[in-house]
Design a protein around this motif. Structure first.
Motif, PDB file in Angstrom:
ATOM      1  N   GLU A 327       0.808  -1.212   0.000  1.00 16.19           N
ATOM      2  CA  GLU A 327       0.000   0.000   0.000  1.00 16.19           C
ATOM      3  C   GLU A 327       0.842   1.263   0.000  1.00 16.19           C
ATOM      4  O   GLU A 327       0.413   2.295  -0.509  1.00 16.19           O
ATOM      5  CB  GLU A 327      -0.951  -0.002   1.205  1.00 16.19           C
ATOM      6  CG  GLU A 327      -2.224  -0.803   0.988  1.00 16.19           C
ATOM      7  CD  GLU A 327      -2.990  -0.321  -0.245  1.00 16.19           C
ATOM      8  OE1 GLU A 327      -3.194   0.901  -0.395  1.00 16.19           O
ATOM      9  OE2 GLU A 327      -3.389  -1.164  -1.062  1.00 16.19           O
ATOM     10  N   ARG A 334      -0.359   6.647  -6.594  1.00 17.45           N
ATOM     11  CA  ARG A 334      -1.654   7.305  -6.770  1.00 17.45           C
ATOM     12  C   ARG A 334      -1.528   8.819  -6.624  1.00 17.45           C
ATOM     13  O   ARG A 334      -2.158   9.582  -7.353  1.00 17.45           O
ATOM     14  CB  ARG A 334      -2.648   6.775  -5.736  1.00 17.45           C
ATOM     15  CG  ARG A 334      -3.136   5.361  -5.994  1.00 17.45           C
ATOM     16  CD  ARG A 334      -3.884   4.851  -4.783  1.00 17.45           C
ATOM     17  NE  ARG A 334      -4.563   3.579  -5.025  1.00 17.45           N
ATOM     18  CZ  ARG A 334      -5.107   2.837  -4.070  1.00 17.45           C
ATOM     19  NH1 ARG A 334      -5.044   3.251  -2.821  1.00 17.45           N
ATOM     20  NH2 ARG A 334      -5.701   1.706  -4.367  1.00 17.45           N
ATOM     21  N   LEU A 346     -10.679   6.207  -7.592  1.00 13.79           N
ATOM     22  CA  LEU A 346     -10.194   5.703  -8.874  1.00 13.79           C
ATOM     23  C   LEU A 346     -11.221   5.956  -9.966  1.00 13.79           C
ATOM     24  O   LEU A 346     -12.403   5.681  -9.802  1.00 13.79           O
ATOM     25  CB  LEU A 346      -9.919   4.197  -8.753  1.00 13.79           C
ATOM     26  CG  LEU A 346      -9.196   3.549  -9.935  1.00 13.79           C
ATOM     27  CD1 LEU A 346      -7.778   4.101 -10.021  1.00 13.79           C
ATOM     28  CD2 LEU A 346      -9.144   2.046  -9.784  1.00 13.79           C
ATOM     29  N   ASP A 351      -8.958   0.280 -14.218  1.00 17.02           N
ATOM     30  CA  ASP A 351      -9.147  -0.920 -13.406  1.00 17.02           C
ATOM     31  C   ASP A 351      -8.089  -0.962 -12.305  1.00 17.02           C
ATOM     32  O   ASP A 351      -6.917  -0.691 -12.540  1.00 17.02           O
ATOM     33  CB  ASP A 351      -9.048  -2.164 -14.297  1.00 17.02           C
ATOM     34  CG  ASP A 351      -9.236  -3.439 -13.511  1.00 17.02           C
ATOM     35  OD1 ASP A 351     -10.326  -3.645 -12.972  1.00 17.02           O
ATOM     36  OD2 ASP A 351      -8.248  -4.215 -13.421  1.00 17.02           O
ATOM     37  N   GLU A 352      -8.494  -1.330 -11.101  1.00 17.70           N
ATOM     38  CA  GLU A 352      -7.576  -1.390  -9.962  1.00 17.70           C
ATOM     39  C   GLU A 352      -6.421  -2.337 -10.228  1.00 17.70           C
ATOM     40  O   GLU A 352      -5.284  -2.072  -9.842  1.00 17.70           O
ATOM     41  CB  GLU A 352      -8.344  -1.827  -8.704  1.00 17.70           C
ATOM     42  CG  GLU A 352      -7.513  -1.912  -7.434  1.00 17.70           C
ATOM     43  CD  GLU A 352      -7.224  -0.547  -6.840  1.00 17.70           C
ATOM     44  OE1 GLU A 352      -7.811   0.435  -7.316  1.00 17.70           O
ATOM     45  OE2 GLU A 352      -6.393  -0.482  -5.921  1.00 17.70           O
ATOM     46  N   ASP A 353      -6.686  -3.441 -10.906  1.00 18.07           N
ATOM     47  CA  ASP A 353      -5.626  -4.403 -11.203  1.00 18.07           C
ATOM     48  C   ASP A 353      -4.583  -3.824 -12.156  1.00 18.07           C
ATOM     49  O   ASP A 353      -3.394  -4.153 -12.065  1.00 18.07           O
ATOM     50  CB  ASP A 353      -6.218  -5.686 -11.794  1.00 18.07           C
ATOM     51  CG  ASP A 353      -7.039  -6.459 -10.775  1.00 18.07           C
ATOM     52  OD1 ASP A 353      -7.934  -7.238 -11.189  1.00 18.07           O
ATOM     53  OD2 ASP A 353      -6.798  -6.287  -9.558  1.00 18.07           O
ATOM     54  N   LYS A 356      -2.346  -1.652 -10.049  1.00 18.39           N
ATOM     55  CA  LYS A 356      -1.501  -2.485  -9.190  1.00 18.39           C
ATOM     56  C   LYS A 356      -0.368  -3.133  -9.985  1.00 18.39           C
ATOM     57  O   LYS A 356       0.761  -3.247  -9.498  1.00 18.39           O
ATOM     58  CB  LYS A 356      -2.350  -3.568  -8.523  1.00 18.39           C
ATOM     59  CG  LYS A 356      -3.235  -3.068  -7.392  1.00 18.39           C
ATOM     60  CD  LYS A 356      -3.990  -4.217  -6.744  1.00 18.39           C
ATOM     61  CE  LYS A 356      -4.810  -3.722  -5.562  1.00 18.39           C
ATOM     62  NZ  LYS A 356      -5.571  -4.833  -4.912  1.00 18.39           N
TER      63      LYS A 356
END
Length: 818
Positions: A327, A334, A346, A351-353, A356
């Motif tokens: 994180e 971010r 977001l 997409d969060e993935d 990441k």
């Protein structure tokens, strides 16, 4: 001493008003009456980026010294915070929808910036200058602050730790642990690969209330770097403490003197000395290695804090700074990729993935996370996906410092081949040094056939700057307007990015490289250079950097394809010898020679230049030019010569010179800050091919040669900040091809020639800060299409003649910001 300071103050007042304009204009762009919203947005972001460090420093100094902020400082902080919040809200909106709602707010904010820099800050700056001078006079009268004949430390900023970024992650635990070690151990070494945040950590430590409470004003921060200059470092510490600077016999003597200084300071309060970015270790070729062990002083109340990429086993207490994980890395990414003024939300397209996976590829290095995030900020999701696919198709190793370079290398994927070539050329200059934009223009004009005025070169630098691969800095406003003059612009590049450029270069076999960069330590040369049968060097660009230990005994080198030669050096000797192997560089077109040392050595073997039939451009900085009548070097194809902070009086004072024979095709001369120049020689007027003559920051010449009228092809005449120049010769009226005349800063000039009206092609006249000019020759009103740029003080001279094409430029000097 006092008279020298007063002279500097007068000159400082003379140049007041030159830099601020860069904050309220596009970089290197001319005056634009109407700008698009995109252009204004870029300007606002550039202004906020430039004033950010100053805002942080104001906050820092106010907190450190319990000093109340001035009105301009308060307004500057308020504007900065308001602007940051507004820009964040703008980028938080969808990249195509709803952003139009912010156009009015951004435009209004831009206008408030203009008002502040045009009116608010100049008055406050004048007040500050007067207070600083009064304080300095008081110190001199009391015998304090004498600096071994030096006056340069006035306003230099000293050895304070810069305020760390407002937003940091992952440093709370390391901060607590290092502080505990520092209070127990005399020496602490913080180590980690480059770009992990070591410097940011110690900057935060220096701002910690417990640390400030213990060490008070005895916190000293010094950057060491790969090629340390110990005497210069110690000199700055003495100047910082307003102490007389001793004459150091050698590095060892400088360290001994530093120990005595710290002992004296420790009588007032405990001392913390931060040595940032110390290089060393078995994997780094640094000879001589920085003598870190000698800084382990036996002073009970003294602490030494070191940051380095190496652990230095056996020296002090080691602390390993870890990379960011999970994180923490996500939070930092971010913050840079999705600027907000509150909690992170977001965008639905991202997409969060995807985010990441990109963060994972950054390997936890803070610098890499920020560079990659900023390069993607505001771009559509398709570019994010494309960038990730490019990384997945290649191979990245992110577990070590080596992996960090690989990761940064992937950030170059969006650059085209032309930009990549220019990026790699930046590795030709020493780390942590300013790269003059004019040197890059000269190089690229010949290597890549770019325009000689620098428009395309500046464009490429701006594009690299937008990719966060360099910082483009302008120290004084107004120069770029004057027909492509970029004397006060330079590039700054993070040493990690320089390593990336050099790594890119070293990917190819040496015999096939387009550029060859040699950083020499002492007289230690690469093995191939000393072999009887040397490899065939095909490089078009050759850069050689030498330190003070180099003996100037050059070995032979076969480099027939070299077109650009860059010589960076420091020397303890009274002369610097040009290498004999230059004679065989038949294709050499550009020579850039820069002295980064204390003294100004004389160039010897100057005659070698006479063998270079293709040489077109020469740039010399901080060297003494020998008497030209003793060398009689003929440079038949030389078109441009630039002399910066050089000793040139003996070269110019030889009456036996046949300059038209020696330099028959010279088209441009630039002389900047050459303090021994008393006046221009008469033979200069025989260079009839000359099209541009720029004399700036030379404070001794009072007149120009009467024969100036013979320069019939001259198009640009720049006499910027020639503070003792009292007038122009009458013969200047014969310069019928002159299109641009700059007399800004010539505040002793009382009148202009009566026949100025004969300059029928004159299009621009710059005359800011010509305070003693009382009247204009009536004939000048006959020049059609003339545009005049002046300040309010002299605007009435033109308005009295109903002259309408007038630009009032009331800008102030922001050198202190940069």
């Amino acid at each position: 001493m006092l008279s020298r300071i007063l002279d500097m103050e007068i000159i400082g007042q003379a140049v007041l008003g030159e830099v601020t304009g860069e904050l309220i204009k596009p970089i290197f762009d001319g005056v634009k009456k109407a700008a698009s919203f995109d252009e204004i947005l870029k300007q606002v972001r550039s202004i906020l980026k430039l004033i950010g460090p100053t805002v942080h420093q104001i906050k820092q100094l106010s907190g450190e010294r319990d000093r109340p902020k001035g009105e301009s400082e308060k307004q500057l902080i308020q504007l900065y915070e308001e602007g940051e919040k507004l820009i964040q809200k703008y980028y938080r909106a969808h990249w195509l929808i709803n952003k139009w709602k912010y156009e009015g707010k951004v435009n209004a904010f831009y206008k408030s910036l203009l008002l502040f820099f045009q009116f608010g800050m100049p008055l406050e700056q004048l007040k500050t200058n007067m207070e600083s001078l009064a304080l300095r006079q008081s110190q001199l009268k009391s015998g304090a602050g004498e600096v071994s004949g030096q006056i340069g430390f006035l306003g230099s900023g000293g050895c304070y730790a810069r305020k760390p970024p407002d937003f940091t992650v992952g440093l709370d635990v390391p901060l607590r642990e290092v502080k505990e070690l520092l209070f127990k151990e005399s020496v602490v070494v913080v180590s980690a690969p480059g770009g992990c945040g070591k410097t940011t950590l110690v900057q935060k430590l220096c701002q910690d209330p417990d640390v400030k409470g213990k060490f008070k004003d005895n916190i000293f921060f010094v950057t060491v770097s790969k090629v340390p200059n110990i005497k210069l470092m110690v000199r700055k510490l003495f100047e910082h403490n307003h102490s007389r600077v001793p004459e150091f016999q050698n590095d060892q003597d400088a360290i001994i003197q530093l120990e005595q200084l710290l002992k004296k300071q420790a009588e007032k309060a405990p001392v913390l000395l931060v040595l940032d970015d110390v290089w060393g270790g078995p994997d780094i070729r640094v000879e001589p290695e920085f003598p870190l062990q000698k800084f382990e002083f036996k002073i009970p109340e003294c602490r030494i804090l070191v940051t380095s990429r190496y652990k230095f086993p056996g020296f002090g207490c080691a602390y390993k700074l870890d990379l960011l994980h999970g994180e923490e890395a996500m939070e930092l990414f971010r913050h840079s990729a999705f600027p907000t003024d509150g909690d992170f939300t977001l965008d639905e397209d991202f997409d969060e993935d995807l985010v990441k996976e990109i963060v994972k590829r950054c390997g936890g290095f803070p610098l890499v996370l920020q560079v990659v995030a900023r390069s993607l900020c505001g771009l559509p999701v398709e570019i994010w996906k494309s960038r990730l696919l490019e990384w997945l198709e290649g191979q990245s190793i992110l577990e070590s410092g080596e992996g960090l370079l690989d990761c940064l290398q992937s950030s170059l994927a969006s650059l085209n081949d032309k930009l990549k070539e220019c990026f790699m050329d930046l590795g030709s200059f020493p780390e942590d040094k300013k790269i003059p934009v004019t040197a890059l223009i000269d190089m690229w004009a010949e290597l890549y056939k770019l325009d000689k005025n620098g428009v395309h070169a500046i464009s490429r630098l701006i594009k690299l700057s937008l990719q966060n691969l360099l910082n483009l800095v302008v120290t004084r406003k107004g120069t770029a307007e004057v027909e492509g003059c970029y004397d006060d612009a330079f590039v700054l590049q993070h040493d990690l990015l320089r390593e990336l450029a050099i790594r890119q270069i070293s990917q190819e076999p040496m015999e096939e490289r387009k550029r060859l960069i040699l950083d020499l330590s002492g007289n230690k040369l690469p093995d191939w250079w000393t072999e009887e049968k040397q490899p065939c060097i095909k490089a078009r660009l050759l850069s050689i950097s030498t330190d003070e230990m180099f003996s100037s005994s050059w070995c032979d080198m076969q480099a027939p394809e070299v077109e650009v030669l860059i010589l960076n050096f420091q020397t303890r000797e009274s002369n610097y010898t040009l290498p004999e192997f230059m004679k065989r560089m038949d294709k050499l077109k550009v020579l850039v020679l820069t002295n980064y040392g204390f003294s100004i050595p004389e160039l010897t073997n100057f005659s070698v230049l006479g063998s270079l039939s293709s040489l077109k451009r020469i740039r010399l900085e901080r060297v003494s030019i020998p008497a030209l009548c003793n060398t009689m070097v003929e440079l038949k194809n030389l078109e441009k010569i630039t002399l910066v902070m050089c000793k040139i009086n003996q070269a110019f004072n030889c009456s036996a010179i046949q300059m038209p024979v020696m330099l028959p095709n010279l088209k441009e001369i630039n002389i900047d800050s050459c303090n021994d120049l008393v006046g221009l020689p008469e033979w200069l007027c025989d260079l009839v091919q000359l099209r541009k003559l720029s004399i700036s920051n030379c404070h001794k010449p009072s007149t120009l040669p009467e024969g100036m009228g013979r320069l019939g092809n001259l198009e640009v005449l720049r006499l910027h900040a020639c503070t003792k120049l009292v007038g122009l010769p009458d013969s200047i009226a014969s310069l019928h091809n002159l299109t641009c005349l700059d007399i800004s800063g010539c505040f002793r000039m009382r009148e202009l020639p009566k026949q100025m009206g004969e300059l029928c092609r004159l299009r621009k006249l710059y005359m800011r800060r010509c305070s003693r000019l009382r009247e204009l020759p009536p004939s000048i009103m006959r020049i059609k299409q003339l545009k005049v740029i002046c300040d309010t003080e002299k605007a009435h001279l033109w308005e009295d003649h109903n002259f309408t094409n007038l630009m009032i430029d009331e800008t102030t000097d922001l050198d202190w910001l940069v």
